[in-house]
Each structure stands twice: as structure tokens, then as C-alpha cells.
Design a protein around this motif. Structure first.
Motif, PDB file in Angstrom:
ATOM      1  N   ARG A 135       0.820  -1.213   0.000  1.00  0.00           N
ATOM      2  CA  ARG A 135       0.000   0.000   0.000  1.00  0.00           C
ATOM      3  C   ARG A 135       0.851   1.259   0.000  1.00  0.00           C
ATOM      4  O   ARG A 135       0.656   2.167  -0.800  1.00  0.00           O
ATOM      5  CB  ARG A 135      -0.943   0.003   1.213  1.00  0.00           C
ATOM      6  N   SER A 145       2.795   1.712  -3.233  1.00  0.00           N
ATOM      7  CA  SER A 145       1.865   2.135  -4.289  1.00  0.00           C
ATOM      8  C   SER A 145       1.573   3.624  -4.193  1.00  0.00           C
ATOM      9  O   SER A 145       1.520   4.317  -5.208  1.00  0.00           O
ATOM     10  CB  SER A 145       0.550   1.342  -4.201  1.00  0.00           C
ATOM     11  N   ASP A 172       0.640   0.305  -9.053  1.00  0.00           N
ATOM     12  CA  ASP A 172      -0.006  -0.791  -8.325  1.00  0.00           C
ATOM     13  C   ASP A 172       1.043  -1.822  -7.934  1.00  0.00           C
ATOM     14  O   ASP A 172       1.660  -2.444  -8.789  1.00  0.00           O
ATOM     15  CB  ASP A 172      -1.090  -1.432  -9.190  1.00  0.00           C
ATOM     16  N   SER A 231       0.236  -4.297  -5.619  1.00  0.00           N
ATOM     17  CA  SER A 231      -0.496  -5.322  -4.889  1.00  0.00           C
ATOM     18  C   SER A 231       0.012  -6.735  -5.190  1.00  0.00           C
ATOM     19  O   SER A 231      -0.247  -7.660  -4.427  1.00  0.00           O
ATOM     20  CB  SER A 231      -1.990  -5.235  -5.193  1.00  0.00           C
TER      21      SER A 231
END
Length: 82
Positions: A12, A15, A21, A23
Motif C-alpha cells: 500500500r 503504491s 499498483d 499489490s
């Protein structure tokens, strides 16, 4: 905070800082390969320090190349802070 929560926190924060991104990022990922430069690394560590309540001396960041190494250091510092 367990290890899976810690990796999610890293994903998180990284990012947010890199505006990408992350993730999918695993602990084996090289931080530089993610596009996080030394300034981004300092931002990331600063955010982790604030949110997780740990202090990580800059000299301990020398040689940190992978997400796993960073998370190991964060866990070690969190234990020391208790």
C-alpha cells in the motif's frame, strides 16, 4: 502485526509513493526493480516509521535490496521498540 499484514502495508505504502499498483509484489522483489529510488526508499521508510511506530536509523538501510530484507529490518526494529 503479522508478516502478511506487513507485506500488505508495504504494498500500500509503495503504491502511494510510486503511484503504481504494487499489490502483486512479493517479498523476493528487488526494491530498485520496482522503480523505487533512494529518495522513494527514504519516503517509504519514513511512512513505515510513522505508521508502525518504529525508528529505523538510515545506516541500517545500507545494503537493503529486497522487500524481504526491509520487512525483516522493520520487524526487528518493532521488537526492539516494545
Amino acid at each position: 502485526m503479522n508478516r502478511s499484514e506487513l507485506i500488505k502495508t508495504f504494498q500500500r505504502m509503495a503504491s502511494e509513493i510510486a503511484e503504481k499498483d504494487f499489490s502483486h509484489v512479493t517479498e523476493d522483489a528487488k526494491i530498485a526493480a520496482l522503480g523505487i529510488d533512494s529518495l522513494g526508499m527514504l519516503e517509504l521508510v519514513g511512512q513505515m516509521e510513522r505508521e508502525l511506530g518504529v525508528q529505523i536509523p538510515d545506516e541500517q538501510l545500507v545494503g537493503i535490496q529486497t522487500v524481504r530484507q526491509l520487512l525483516d529490518l522493520v520487524e526487528k526494529r518493532a521488537v526492539a521498540a516494545r
